[in-house]
Structures are given as structure tokens and as C-alpha cells.
Design a protein around this motif. Sequence first.
Motif, PDB file in Angstrom:
ATOM      1  N   ASP A   1       0.864  -1.185   0.000  1.00 44.23           N
ATOM      2  CA  ASP A   1       0.000   0.000   0.000  1.00 44.23           C
ATOM      3  C   ASP A   1       0.901   1.235   0.000  1.00 44.23           C
ATOM      4  OD1 ASP A   1      -2.030   1.740   0.232  1.00 44.23           O
ATOM      5  OD2 ASP A   1      -2.861   0.906   2.083  1.00 44.23           O
ATOM      6  N   PRO A   2       1.448   1.581  -1.160  1.00 42.88           N
ATOM      7  CA  PRO A   2       2.522   2.590  -1.182  1.00 42.88           C
ATOM      8  C   PRO A   2       2.065   4.014  -0.844  1.00 42.88           C
ATOM      9  CG  PRO A   2       1.970   1.885  -3.402  1.00 42.88           C
ATOM     10  CD  PRO A   2       1.170   1.034  -2.482  1.00 42.88           C
ATOM     11  N   LEU A   3       0.729   4.252  -0.807  1.00 42.35           N
ATOM     12  CA  LEU A   3       0.271   5.616  -0.517  1.00 42.35           C
ATOM     13  C   LEU A   3       0.017   5.851   0.984  1.00 42.35           C
ATOM     14  CD1 LEU A   3      -2.108   6.235  -3.549  1.00 42.35           C
ATOM     15  CD2 LEU A   3       0.255   6.971  -3.236  1.00 42.35           C
ATOM     16  N   ARG A   4       0.120   4.798   1.798  1.00 42.31           N
ATOM     17  CA  ARG A   4      -0.072   4.982   3.249  1.00 42.31           C
ATOM     18  C   ARG A   4       1.003   5.904   3.800  1.00 42.31           C
ATOM     19  NH1 ARG A   4      -0.611  -0.892   5.720  1.00 42.31           N
ATOM     20  NH2 ARG A   4       1.061  -0.054   6.993  1.00 42.31           N
ATOM     21  N   PRO A   5       0.679   6.682   4.856  1.00 43.49           N
ATOM     22  CA  PRO A   5       1.653   7.666   5.351  1.00 43.49           C
ATOM     23  C   PRO A   5       2.959   7.040   5.860  1.00 43.49           C
ATOM     24  CG  PRO A   5      -0.463   7.856   6.519  1.00 43.49           C
ATOM     25  CD  PRO A   5      -0.628   6.776   5.527  1.00 43.49           C
ATOM     26  N   ASP A   6       2.906   5.751   6.259  1.00 46.53           N
ATOM     27  CA  ASP A   6       4.143   5.136   6.797  1.00 46.53           C
ATOM     28  C   ASP A   6       4.987   4.468   5.694  1.00 46.53           C
ATOM     29  OD1 ASP A   6       2.479   3.091   6.160  1.00 46.53           O
ATOM     30  OD2 ASP A   6       2.867   1.918   7.979  1.00 46.53           O
ATOM     31  N   ALA A   7       4.673   4.775   4.420  1.00 45.86           N
ATOM     32  CA  ALA A   7       5.352   4.083   3.315  1.00 45.86           C
ATOM     33  C   ALA A   7       6.875   4.268   3.369  1.00 45.86           C
ATOM     34  CB  ALA A   7       4.811   4.587   1.978  1.00 45.86           C
ATOM     35  N   ALA A   8       7.308   5.489   3.718  1.00 48.93           N
ATOM     36  CA  ALA A   8       8.754   5.755   3.703  1.00 48.93           C
ATOM     37  C   ALA A   8       9.480   4.870   4.728  1.00 48.93           C
ATOM     38  CB  ALA A   8       9.011   7.231   4.005  1.00 48.93           C
ATOM     39  N   GLN A   9       8.872   4.726   5.939  1.00 50.04           N
ATOM     40  CA  GLN A   9       9.508   3.879   6.962  1.00 50.04           C
ATOM     41  C   GLN A   9       9.509   2.410   6.523  1.00 50.04           C
ATOM     42  OE1 GLN A   9       7.446   6.481   7.615  1.00 50.04           O
ATOM     43  NE2 GLN A   9       6.995   6.505   9.832  1.00 50.04           N
ATOM     44  N   ARG A  10       8.374   2.000   5.914  1.00 48.40           N
ATOM     45  CA  ARG A  10       8.299   0.586   5.492  1.00 48.40           C
ATOM     46  C   ARG A  10       9.314   0.295   4.385  1.00 48.40           C
ATOM     47  NH1 ARG A  10       3.097  -0.984   3.441  1.00 48.40           N
ATOM     48  NH2 ARG A  10       2.644   1.204   3.142  1.00 48.40           N
ATOM     49  N   LEU A  11       9.495   1.293   3.523  1.00 50.20           N
ATOM     50  CA  LEU A  11      10.468   1.096   2.436  1.00 50.20           C
ATOM     51  C   LEU A  11      11.888   0.992   3.012  1.00 50.20           C
ATOM     52  CD1 LEU A  11      10.298   0.871  -0.652  1.00 50.20           C
ATOM     53  CD2 LEU A  11      10.874   3.278  -0.800  1.00 50.20           C
ATOM     54  N   LYS A  12      12.129   1.813   4.035  1.00 47.47           N
ATOM     55  CA  LYS A  12      13.441   1.795   4.687  1.00 47.47           C
ATOM     56  C   LYS A  12      13.681   0.434   5.356  1.00 47.47           C
ATOM     57  CE  LYS A  12      16.039   4.734   7.776  1.00 47.47           C
ATOM     58  NZ  LYS A  12      15.921   5.680   8.852  1.00 47.47           N
ATOM     59  N   ALA A  13      12.602  -0.064   6.027  1.00 45.70           N
ATOM     60  CA  ALA A  13      12.725  -1.365   6.714  1.00 45.70           C
ATOM     61  C   ALA A  13      12.960  -2.480   5.693  1.00 45.70           C
ATOM     62  CB  ALA A  13      11.459  -1.636   7.521  1.00 45.70           C
ATOM     63  N   LEU A  14      12.264  -2.355   4.580  1.00 46.58           N
ATOM     64  CA  LEU A  14      12.395  -3.361   3.512  1.00 46.58           C
ATOM     65  C   LEU A  14      13.824  -3.373   2.972  1.00 46.58           C
ATOM     66  CD1 LEU A  14      10.487  -5.265   1.963  1.00 46.58           C
ATOM     67  CD2 LEU A  14      10.214  -3.464   0.264  1.00 46.58           C
ATOM     68  N   ARG A  15      14.330  -2.193   2.805  1.00 48.57           N
ATOM     69  CA  ARG A  15      15.689  -2.050   2.290  1.00 48.57           C
ATOM     70  C   ARG A  15      16.691  -2.664   3.269  1.00 48.57           C
ATOM     71  NH1 ARG A  15      18.004   2.822  -0.906  1.00 48.57           N
ATOM     72  NH2 ARG A  15      20.144   2.178  -1.010  1.00 48.57           N
ATOM     73  N   ARG A  16      16.448  -2.428   4.564  1.00 51.45           N
ATOM     74  CA  ARG A  16      17.342  -2.972   5.593  1.00 51.45           C
ATOM     75  C   ARG A  16      17.290  -4.503   5.573  1.00 51.45           C
ATOM     76  NH1 ARG A  16      15.436  -0.209   9.952  1.00 51.45           N
ATOM     77  NH2 ARG A  16      14.054  -1.965  10.310  1.00 51.45           N
ATOM     78  N   ASP A  17      16.062  -5.041   5.556  1.00 50.45           N
ATOM     79  CA  ASP A  17      15.873  -6.510   5.503  1.00 50.45           C
ATOM     80  C   ASP A  17      16.626  -7.107   4.314  1.00 50.45           C
ATOM     81  OD1 ASP A  17      14.128  -6.468   7.526  1.00 50.45           O
ATOM     82  OD2 ASP A  17      12.401  -7.248   6.364  1.00 50.45           O
ATOM     83  N   ALA A  18      16.427  -6.456   3.168  1.00 50.27           N
ATOM     84  CA  ALA A  18      17.041  -6.966   1.931  1.00 50.27           C
ATOM     85  C   ALA A  18      18.565  -6.933   2.042  1.00 50.27           C
ATOM     86  CB  ALA A  18      16.581  -6.139   0.738  1.00 50.27           C
ATOM     87  N   GLY A  19      19.055  -5.860   2.629  1.00 48.77           N
ATOM     88  CA  GLY A  19      20.509  -5.730   2.821  1.00 48.77           C
ATOM     89  C   GLY A  19      21.035  -6.859   3.698  1.00 48.77           C
ATOM     90  N   HIS A  20      20.300  -7.164   4.782  1.00 51.22           N
ATOM     91  CA  HIS A  20      20.714  -8.250   5.687  1.00 51.22           C
ATOM     92  C   HIS A  20      20.706  -9.596   4.981  1.00 51.22           C
ATOM     93  CE1 HIS A  20      19.622  -5.653   9.388  1.00 51.22           C
ATOM     94  NE2 HIS A  20      20.893  -5.519   9.043  1.00 51.22           N
ATOM     95  N   ALA A  21      19.736  -9.742   4.069  1.00 50.28           N
ATOM     96  CA  ALA A  21      19.630 -11.025   3.336  1.00 50.28           C
ATOM     97  C   ALA A  21      20.653 -11.108   2.198  1.00 50.28           C
ATOM     98  CB  ALA A  21      18.215 -11.180   2.792  1.00 50.28           C
ATOM     99  N   GLY A  22      21.479 -10.110   2.058  1.00 49.34           N
ATOM    100  CA  GLY A  22      22.541 -10.157   1.047  1.00 49.34           C
ATOM    101  C   GLY A  22      22.110  -9.665  -0.322  1.00 49.34           C
ATOM    102  N   PHE A  23      20.969  -8.956  -0.383  1.00 46.82           N
ATOM    103  CA  PHE A  23      20.520  -8.426  -1.671  1.00 46.82           C
ATOM    104  C   PHE A  23      21.277  -7.140  -1.979  1.00 46.82           C
ATOM    105  CE2 PHE A  23      16.306 -10.391  -2.854  1.00 46.82           C
ATOM    106  CZ  PHE A  23      16.487 -11.503  -2.055  1.00 46.82           C
ATOM    107  N   HIS A  24      21.378  -6.866  -3.255  1.00 53.54           N
ATOM    108  CA  HIS A  24      22.006  -5.627  -3.686  1.00 53.54           C
ATOM    109  C   HIS A  24      20.889  -4.703  -4.183  1.00 53.54           C
ATOM    110  CE1 HIS A  24      24.953  -3.504  -6.624  1.00 53.54           C
ATOM    111  NE2 HIS A  24      24.695  -2.793  -5.557  1.00 53.54           N
TER     112      HIS A  24
END
Length: 316
Positions: free
Chosen positions: A242-265
Amino acid sequence: MTSETRPQTPPKPRRTLLATKGLVKSFGNFQVLRKLDLSVREGQVYGFLGRNGAGKTTTIQILMGIQRPDHGSIAYFGEQRRAPRVSDKQHIGYVSQEQFFYPWMSCRNLGQFVSRFYPNWDMAYFARLLDLFSLPSKRKVVNLSQGMRVKLALALALAHRPKILILDEPTAGLDPAARREFLDIVNDQAERDHRTTLFSSHIVEEVERIADRVGILREGSLCFQGSPEQLALEVRQIVLPDPLRPDAAQRLKALRRDAGHAGFHVLHENARNGSLVMRAQPDQWQQWLQGRSETQVKLSLEDIFLALTVDRGLRL
Ligand SMILES: Nc1ncnc2c1ncn2[C@@H]1O[C@H](COP(=O)(O)OP(=O)(O)OP(=O)(O)O)[C@@H](O)[C@H]1O
């Protein structure tokens, strides 16, 4: 023994016709190629992709012995060399970015002239190619259009039945119809005669049309080499549910962090539509996606090429 019980013989591995190892080339202080490893196997149409100035022509000129590498080696048909021998070049058909022909020669005269350099030259085949490409054999080069000149260069490159065809951005300067016609000819050649082809371009759509293997040049080395299907399995875009929700920026940041931990580029982040373009091995993707709510968006080869070769400012 029936065909079902007969032991299956594995398909014969394809021979590597051309391979570079650790190619390095600088012009002054500017290093164009930094340990370039590229390999083209028999029967493949290899799309050599890179942005303007990435070093495609430099690589091809090194392969053709027009330039010398500072370091590294090349294997021509299995033989390691620093530069090609005449006997190697006699098995390579080369179409350069720009064609330089004696303008006063006719197509047929030019064929006769070039034939002397190739022991395998087949004059009847050359005449057939002129016919197939709708080139009037008696017309002088000076009176040919740009599209006709490129087709003439291709006929000259094919008439000695090379083991490999090397095309350096041959469609530059052609209109869309002439470009399409040229690509169709190359494609037909590859399919009918199993002609191994190395084709350089910065136009992704061209490569997508005919290549079954892709090499993407970035900062002097290949950031990907493999099939377009493999590339699409490695580089994918995911979008927040749901990219238009007000918390989208935090969720995107968390997603990016998760992906980084999983070794994604992470290649690209787009806060406006809540998406990330990331690269990982297909099995990493499979594991990571299990039970997640983000959706995957299929990227075109052009989007993937841009994600891999442009750093910032792109909206994918
Ligand atoms: N002889 C040379 N002297 C100095 N610089 C050069 C020379 N040849 C190429 N370069 C530089 O090397 C870089 C790579 O050039 P090259 O022509 O190999 O790129 P390319 O990928 O083929 O680009 P394009 O798609 O625009 O044709 C460019 O920055 C170019 O200016």
C-alpha cells in the motif's frame, strides 16, 4: 532397447569460440577496460550491451587486433593469444561501426578485392548474399545509401563463411525500417546457419530481439553475463502493498534494511511508488519472497539494463 529405456546422452557442451581474460586498456589516465572477462560460445548470438562510451568498440577493436590491450589475453577458437593472428582473423567476419570502402568500386568489384584476403571466400555465396540483401551488384559504393552500405559490409563479412561474426553497433545511422531489416537478416543468418554472433549495441530493444546471451559492460567490466531469462530472475522490482499509506517511507526503509541483511544488492529505490529494484540469486529471491506481502513487478530488459548501469535519478 526402446527410446524410453535408452540412456540419455547429455547435450554436448558448446565450444567457447572467443574468450577474453582480464583485459585492461587505458587511454592516458583513463582506464576504459578493467579486467574484462567475456566468453562467446558456438552457436550463440551474444548481445554486448553498454552505455555510450562504456568501452564496447575498444573491446571489439582489441578482439580484432586493431588496438592492443595493456594486460590480459584472448582465446581465439581455444588458442590463447595477446592479439589475433591472420589465420584467426580469416575465421572472423567483422562489421565495424563505420564502413570505409573504395567509393569507385562496385559491390561486385569490392567482393573480388576482399576475396583475396580469405582462403575460404565463396564468390557464388557472395553473389547470393547481394541478391538476398537486394544490393545491385554493379552499383558503385558511392551511390549506395547508408543502409545498403551496412548490408554490403555484412555480405563481405559473411562471404568467407566465418566461424564467428562480430558486429560493432552496425545499425547506428539506420532508420527504424532499415534497422529492423538488418536485424532480421542477422537473426536469419544465426538461425539458419547457426552463425555465432557477437553484436554490440546500446539499444536494448535490438539486443532483446536477437540475443540468447547478454553481457552488460559497466565501468570496464561485465556486471552481468548470461541469458536474458537468468537476468530477469536475478533483477526484480518489488512494490510495497500500500505505497500511498503515510508510513510508506519507513516501510520502504525497513524493507531495504531486511534486503541488505539477506545479502541483496539494492540497485534503485523509488519513494514515490514505494518500490525497490534489487539483485540477488534466484534461490535467494525464492526464500526471501516466501510469506511476504510485497508484489513483484516484471521489469523489461531495458529497465534492468538501466538499473544496472545508471546510478541515480532514474524512475523505474
Ligand atoms: N583512441 C582513443 N584515445 C582516447 N580515448 C579513447 C580512444 N578510443 C576510445 N576512447 C575513449 O574510451 C571510452 C570508450 O570508448 P568506446 O568507443 O570503446 O565506447 P563505446 O561503448 O563503443 O561507445 P559508443 O556506444 O558511444 O560507441 C570513451 O570515453 C572514449 O572517448
